[in-house]
Scaffold this motif. Structure first.
Motif: not given
Length: 123
Positions: A4-16, A24-31, A61-66
């Protein structure tokens, strides 16, 4: 909570978040394609750029890393996302990745994007 916190970023549509049985933990992210156009204009990227054409772009990548860093601030180090992959397409109800109430079908996403999950843990 981290999704939910990652998805709150304006560029992120979905995060799993992925990582069961993994080191370790990873994530799939859609824009978010609607916001991407504005982001591209603000960051000097060509008009009409897509998530697919920018998935290796250092600024994106930097924006999504943020966004990931913001999500990580809410969890312990062991629960934090260490690596992510930007996907070239959206999760939609039509693609079978979302329910009618727009919840992720985790098993379908995991199956359809197994190669992307494996890429997170390669090397």
């Amino acid at each position: 909570m981290i999704e939910d916190r990652i998805r709150a970023h304006a560029l992120v549509a979905e995060c799993m978040v992925v990582g069961d049985g993994r080191p370790f933990v990873g994530a799939l992210i859609t824009i978010d394609e609607e916001f991407l156009g504005r982001w591209c204009a603000d960051h000097g990227k060509p008009a009409g750029s897509t998530a697919a054409s920018l998935c290796e772009d250092p600024d994106l990548l930097a924006a999504i890393q943020a966004a990931v860093d913001d999500g990580n601030a809410a969890v312990s180090k062991a629960e934090s996302v260490r690596k992510f992959r930007i996907l070239s397409s959206q999760f939609t109800e039509e693609s079978g990745h979302l329910t009618p109430s727009l919840k992720l079908k985790r098993n379908v996403v995991a199956k359809d994007y197994a190669h992307e999950v494996e890429a997170i843990y390669a090397k």
